[in-house]
Design a protein around this motif. Structure first.
Motif, PDB file in Angstrom:
ATOM      1  N   ASN A  18       0.809  -1.206   0.000  1.00 23.55           N
ATOM      2  CA  ASN A  18       0.000   0.000   0.000  1.00 23.55           C
ATOM      3  C   ASN A  18       0.846   1.261   0.000  1.00 23.55           C
ATOM      4  O   ASN A  18       0.432   2.279   0.501  1.00 23.55           O
ATOM      5  CB  ASN A  18      -0.941   0.009   1.210  1.00 23.55           C
ATOM      6  CG  ASN A  18      -1.953  -1.102   1.146  1.00 23.55           C
ATOM      7  OD1 ASN A  18      -2.326  -1.545   0.076  1.00 23.55           O
ATOM      8  ND2 ASN A  18      -2.400  -1.565   2.297  1.00 23.55           N
ATOM      9  N   GLU A  69       2.736   5.417  -5.252  1.00 20.77           N
ATOM     10  CA  GLU A  69       3.038   4.988  -6.615  1.00 20.77           C
ATOM     11  C   GLU A  69       4.284   5.670  -7.174  1.00 20.77           C
ATOM     12  O   GLU A  69       5.145   5.030  -7.737  1.00 20.77           O
ATOM     13  CB  GLU A  69       1.840   5.298  -7.513  1.00 20.77           C
ATOM     14  CG  GLU A  69       0.579   4.655  -7.034  1.00 20.77           C
ATOM     15  CD  GLU A  69       0.096   3.590  -7.967  1.00 20.77           C
ATOM     16  OE1 GLU A  69       0.553   3.565  -9.107  1.00 20.77           O
ATOM     17  OE2 GLU A  69      -0.725   2.786  -7.534  1.00 20.77           O
ATOM     18  N   ASP A  70       4.351   7.004  -7.080  1.00 20.30           N
ATOM     19  CA  ASP A  70       5.453   7.767  -7.655  1.00 20.30           C
ATOM     20  C   ASP A  70       6.172   8.557  -6.574  1.00 20.30           C
ATOM     21  O   ASP A  70       5.561   9.378  -5.902  1.00 20.30           O
ATOM     22  CB  ASP A  70       4.945   8.759  -8.708  1.00 20.30           C
ATOM     23  CG  ASP A  70       4.457   8.069  -9.959  1.00 20.30           C
ATOM     24  OD1 ASP A  70       4.996   7.003 -10.286  1.00 20.30           O
ATOM     25  OD2 ASP A  70       3.563   8.602 -10.623  1.00 20.30           O
ATOM     26  N   ASP A 121       3.423  11.857  -3.533  1.00 22.95           N
ATOM     27  CA  ASP A 121       2.620  11.497  -2.375  1.00 22.95           C
ATOM     28  C   ASP A 121       3.321  11.942  -1.089  1.00 22.95           C
ATOM     29  O   ASP A 121       4.548  11.943  -1.020  1.00 22.95           O
ATOM     30  CB  ASP A 121       2.420   9.975  -2.365  1.00 22.95           C
ATOM     31  CG  ASP A 121       1.366   9.530  -1.380  1.00 22.95           C
ATOM     32  OD1 ASP A 121       1.692   9.455  -0.186  1.00 22.95           O
ATOM     33  OD2 ASP A 121       0.232   9.266  -1.811  1.00 22.95           O
TER      34      ASP A 121
END
Length: 92
Positions: free
Chosen positions: A27, A30-31, A53
């Protein structure tokens, strides 16, 4: 003898369930930017941007070029802030 087979079967089943639960624990973000692009980028080449994020180790701006190349840039630099401001103003 029969009890040992049941116990062995339960152990194998428990290990299989635990390993699948541990594998699905991805979890994370992503980037993330781990290194920033070292040079200035021409503002005309950038079509959009987004911020990394908050769970990433470094805060970064990901600049998306006309050819959909993603470039990590330091959002504290003045030229990056200029690009972001320009793109934000174009959105209105």
């Amino acid at each position: 003898m029969r009890t040992s087979h049941v116990f062995l079967l339960l152990c194998i089943l428990g290990a299989a369930l635990f390993s699948s639960a541990a594998a699905n624990n991805g979890n994370g973000p992503e980037d993330c930017c781990f290194k920033f692009y070292p040079r200035r980028v021409n503002k005309k080449l950038i079509r959009s941007y987004y911020m990394t994020d908050e769970r990433c180790p470094k805060s970064g701006a990901i600049l998306v070029t006309e050819r959909f190349r993603h470039i990590c840039a330091d959002p504290n630099l003045s030229w990056v802030q200029g690009i972001m401001k320009s793109l934000d103003e174009q959105a209105f």
